[in-house]
Design a protein around this motif. Structure first.
Motif, PDB file in Angstrom:
ATOM      1  N   GLY A  90       0.803  -1.216   0.000  1.00  0.00           N
ATOM      2  CA  GLY A  90       0.000   0.000   0.000  1.00  0.00           C
ATOM      3  C   GLY A  90       0.833   1.262   0.000  1.00  0.00           C
ATOM      4  N   GLN A  91       2.071   1.200  -0.500  1.00  0.00           N
ATOM      5  CA  GLN A  91       2.971   2.355  -0.529  1.00  0.00           C
ATOM      6  C   GLN A  91       2.791   3.099  -1.860  1.00  0.00           C
ATOM      7  OE1 GLN A  91       6.562   0.004   0.193  1.00  0.00           O
ATOM      8  NE2 GLN A  91       6.701   0.864   2.261  1.00  0.00           N
TER       9      GLN A  91
ATOM     10  N   ALA B 118       6.640   6.835  -7.727  1.00  0.00           N
ATOM     11  CA  ALA B 118       8.008   7.219  -8.076  1.00  0.00           C
ATOM     12  C   ALA B 118       8.703   6.147  -8.898  1.00  0.00           C
ATOM     13  CB  ALA B 118       8.807   7.504  -6.799  1.00  0.00           C
ATOM     14  N   GLU B 119       8.542   4.895  -8.512  1.00  0.00           N
ATOM     15  CA  GLU B 119       9.228   3.805  -9.211  1.00  0.00           C
ATOM     16  C   GLU B 119       8.571   3.506 -10.556  1.00  0.00           C
ATOM     17  OE1 GLU B 119       9.291   0.862  -6.130  1.00  0.00           O
ATOM     18  OE2 GLU B 119      10.915   1.889  -5.053  1.00  0.00           O
ATOM     19  N   THR B 120       7.289   3.814 -10.697  1.00  0.00           N
ATOM     20  CA  THR B 120       6.627   3.661 -11.992  1.00  0.00           C
ATOM     21  C   THR B 120       7.193   4.667 -12.995  1.00  0.00           C
ATOM     22  OG1 THR B 120       4.594   2.800 -11.014  1.00  0.00           O
ATOM     23  CG2 THR B 120       4.415   3.769 -13.203  1.00  0.00           C
ATOM     24  N   HIS B 121       7.448   5.895 -12.538  1.00  0.00           N
ATOM     25  CA  HIS B 121       8.093   6.878 -13.418  1.00  0.00           C
ATOM     26  C   HIS B 121       9.479   6.379 -13.827  1.00  0.00           C
ATOM     27  CE1 HIS B 121       9.313  10.666 -15.175  1.00  0.00           C
ATOM     28  NE2 HIS B 121      10.380  10.675 -14.390  1.00  0.00           N
ATOM     29  N   MET B 122      10.214   5.789 -12.905  1.00  0.00           N
ATOM     30  CA  MET B 122      11.528   5.220 -13.238  1.00  0.00           C
ATOM     31  C   MET B 122      11.394   4.100 -14.261  1.00  0.00           C
ATOM     32  SD  MET B 122      13.400   5.030  -9.517  1.00  0.00           S
ATOM     33  CE  MET B 122      14.815   4.203 -10.249  1.00  0.00           C
ATOM     34  N   LEU B 123      10.346   3.290 -14.118  1.00  0.00           N
ATOM     35  CA  LEU B 123      10.115   2.198 -15.058  1.00  0.00           C
ATOM     36  C   LEU B 123       9.889   2.728 -16.469  1.00  0.00           C
ATOM     37  CD1 LEU B 123       9.551  -0.876 -15.497  1.00  0.00           C
ATOM     38  CD2 LEU B 123       7.148  -0.373 -15.011  1.00  0.00           C
ATOM     39  N   HIS B 124       9.054   3.767 -16.586  1.00  0.00           N
ATOM     40  CA  HIS B 124       8.797   4.361 -17.899  1.00  0.00           C
ATOM     41  C   HIS B 124      10.073   4.965 -18.489  1.00  0.00           C
ATOM     42  CE1 HIS B 124       4.320   4.958 -16.592  1.00  0.00           C
ATOM     43  NE2 HIS B 124       4.637   3.703 -16.804  1.00  0.00           N
ATOM     44  N   THR B 125      10.875   5.588 -17.642  1.00  0.00           N
ATOM     45  CA  THR B 125      12.121   6.196 -18.104  1.00  0.00           C
ATOM     46  C   THR B 125      13.098   5.125 -18.586  1.00  0.00           C
ATOM     47  OG1 THR B 125      11.839   8.077 -16.605  1.00  0.00           O
ATOM     48  CG2 THR B 125      14.052   7.671 -17.446  1.00  0.00           C
ATOM     49  N   ALA B 126      13.168   4.003 -17.874  1.00  0.00           N
ATOM     50  CA  ALA B 126      14.053   2.916 -18.289  1.00  0.00           C
ATOM     51  C   ALA B 126      13.607   2.330 -19.626  1.00  0.00           C
ATOM     52  CB  ALA B 126      14.088   1.826 -17.216  1.00  0.00           C
ATOM     53  N   ALA B 127      12.280   2.208 -19.822  1.00  0.00           N
ATOM     54  CA  ALA B 127      11.769   1.710 -21.099  1.00  0.00           C
ATOM     55  C   ALA B 127      12.119   2.676 -22.234  1.00  0.00           C
ATOM     56  CB  ALA B 127      10.259   1.512 -21.020  1.00  0.00           C
ATOM     57  N   ARG B 128      11.988   3.967 -21.977  1.00  0.00           N
ATOM     58  CA  ARG B 128      12.380   4.968 -22.976  1.00  0.00           C
ATOM     59  C   ARG B 128      13.861   4.860 -23.303  1.00  0.00           C
ATOM     60  NH1 ARG B 128      14.252   9.961 -20.437  1.00  0.00           N
ATOM     61  NH2 ARG B 128      16.061   8.569 -20.490  1.00  0.00           N
ATOM     62  N   SER B 129      14.686   4.711 -22.268  1.00  0.00           N
ATOM     63  CA  SER B 129      16.131   4.611 -22.484  1.00  0.00           C
ATOM     64  C   SER B 129      16.488   3.346 -23.252  1.00  0.00           C
ATOM     65  CB  SER B 129      16.866   4.646 -21.146  1.00  0.00           C
ATOM     66  OG  SER B 129      16.681   5.883 -20.495  1.00  0.00           O
ATOM     67  N   LEU B 130      15.748   2.284 -23.014  1.00  0.00           N
ATOM     68  CA  LEU B 130      15.980   1.042 -23.761  1.00  0.00           C
ATOM     69  C   LEU B 130      15.715   1.273 -25.251  1.00  0.00           C
ATOM     70  CD1 LEU B 130      16.519  -1.996 -23.937  1.00  0.00           C
ATOM     71  CD2 LEU B 130      14.110  -2.375 -23.361  1.00  0.00           C
ATOM     72  N   ILE B 131      14.614   1.963 -25.567  1.00  0.00           N
ATOM     73  CA  ILE B 131      14.301   2.264 -26.963  1.00  0.00           C
ATOM     74  C   ILE B 131      15.393   3.138 -27.571  1.00  0.00           C
ATOM     75  CG2 ILE B 131      12.702   3.491 -28.478  1.00  0.00           C
ATOM     76  CD1 ILE B 131      10.469   2.713 -26.469  1.00  0.00           C
ATOM     77  N   ARG B 132      15.767   4.196 -26.864  1.00  0.00           N
ATOM     78  CA  ARG B 132      16.816   5.106 -27.345  1.00  0.00           C
ATOM     79  C   ARG B 132      18.118   4.348 -27.609  1.00  0.00           C
ATOM     80  NH1 ARG B 132      16.966  10.580 -28.921  1.00  0.00           N
ATOM     81  NH2 ARG B 132      15.680  11.905 -27.606  1.00  0.00           N
TER      82      ARG B 132
END
Length: 292
Positions: free
Chosen positions: A188-189, A195-209
């Motif tokens: 329930g945090q 915060a970690e979901t935003h990191m997940l999206h950023t990592a996916a973007r970086s993977l594409i890049r």
């Protein structure tokens, strides 16, 4: 294992759950046999007694500075062959910079997947790290070990921290973050899940890049649409990324499962050879991750 190490672990049993203690005994018992290891500190909720059944084991490893770079390289194989790690270790970008290198390993223990955070640091940094983290010492080498500052070790840490992540490292990051978000949802945090979901999206973007335009990987979200959207596969990736970032900012188990499937599809399309090599590891990960 030394009597001092045994006594320190026995003391922690009072405030922690048996599963984590078993992992700690396994890991620390193995590391304490290495002549390169000078210190072991337990930090985080596990050290303070605030852990629960989902808590990870946070361990700081002090290493003789002259052998630090060699130990960092060898610890990945050690985690895979001796500790049950199912994936390459993720170079932790969340842990504060304290003069060392952090890695997150997902290990199999007693039929379950557990998170093991290892922070490797030259021995001359251990006193500082203990003060900052309030870590509890469970082992100090009887002979003391080499604790003199070493320029080569410091330069090695700086170079590793400055290096651009590879596609494999970014993909493993998405798997580790999905695992962490899944724990946040169970607890329930919601703020940490956000915060970690935003990191997940950023990592996916970086993977594409990194997969499609590695020479521009450092530009992040800037001109992403015009640079990636020049090719059919790039436009397809952008559509997948758009769907990913449009998912709920505070995820549910269902939306997290959908995000994971989307990222797996992205990775299979953009870096198929890497995904083929990681196939057994991904199967093991999916077997243990319960997003129902």
């Amino acid at each position: 294992m030394s009597a001092i190490l045994d006594a320190a672990i026995d003391d922690l049993v009072v405030v922690n759950r048996p599963a984590q203690i078993a992992i700690l005994e396994r890991v620390s018992g193995l590391l304490a046999t290495s002549p390169a290891v000078t210190d072991l500190l337990v930090r985080g909720s596990f050290a303070s007694g605030d852990s629960d059944r989902l808590s990870d084991v946070d361990l700081v490893i002090g290493v003789c500075p002259p052998t630090f770079s060699e130990f960092v390289g060898a610890h990945h194989a050690l985690a895979a062959t001796q500790l049950g790690a199912i994936l390459p270790g993720w170079s932790d970008t969340i842990v504060p910079r304290m003069g060392g290198l952090g890695y997150v390993h997902l290990i199999e223990h007693d039929g379950k997947l557990c998170q093991l955070d290892l922070y490797l640091a030259p021995a001359d940094r251990i006193d500082h790290i203990a003060a900052v983290t309030r870590g509890r010492a469970i082992y100090t080498a009887p002979y003391g070990g080499d604790r003199l500052p070493d320029r080569a070790a410091a330069a090695f840490v700086a170079d590793r921290l400055a290096a651009a992540p590879t596609c494999e490292q970014l993909f493993v990051e998405t798997l580790v973050l999905t695992w962490m978000i899944h724990k946040r949802i169970l607890r329930g945090q919601q703020f940490m899940a956000y915060a970690e979901t935003h990191m997940l999206h950023t990592a996916a973007r970086s993977l594409i890049r990194t997969a499609l335009t590695p020479e521009r990987a450092q530009y992040g979200w800037y001109h992403l649409d015009t640079e990636i959207g020049r090719t059919p596969i790039g436009r397809w990736c952008l559509a997948q990324l758009d769907a990913l970032i449009s998912s709920p900012p505070v995820p549910t188990m269902r939306s997290l499962a959908e995000s994971l499937e989307r990222i797996l599809t992205l990775a299979h399309r953009t870096v198929p050879d890497m995904m083929a090599a990681l196939g057994p590891a991904i199967d093991a990960y999916r077997y243990h991750l319960d997003l129902d």
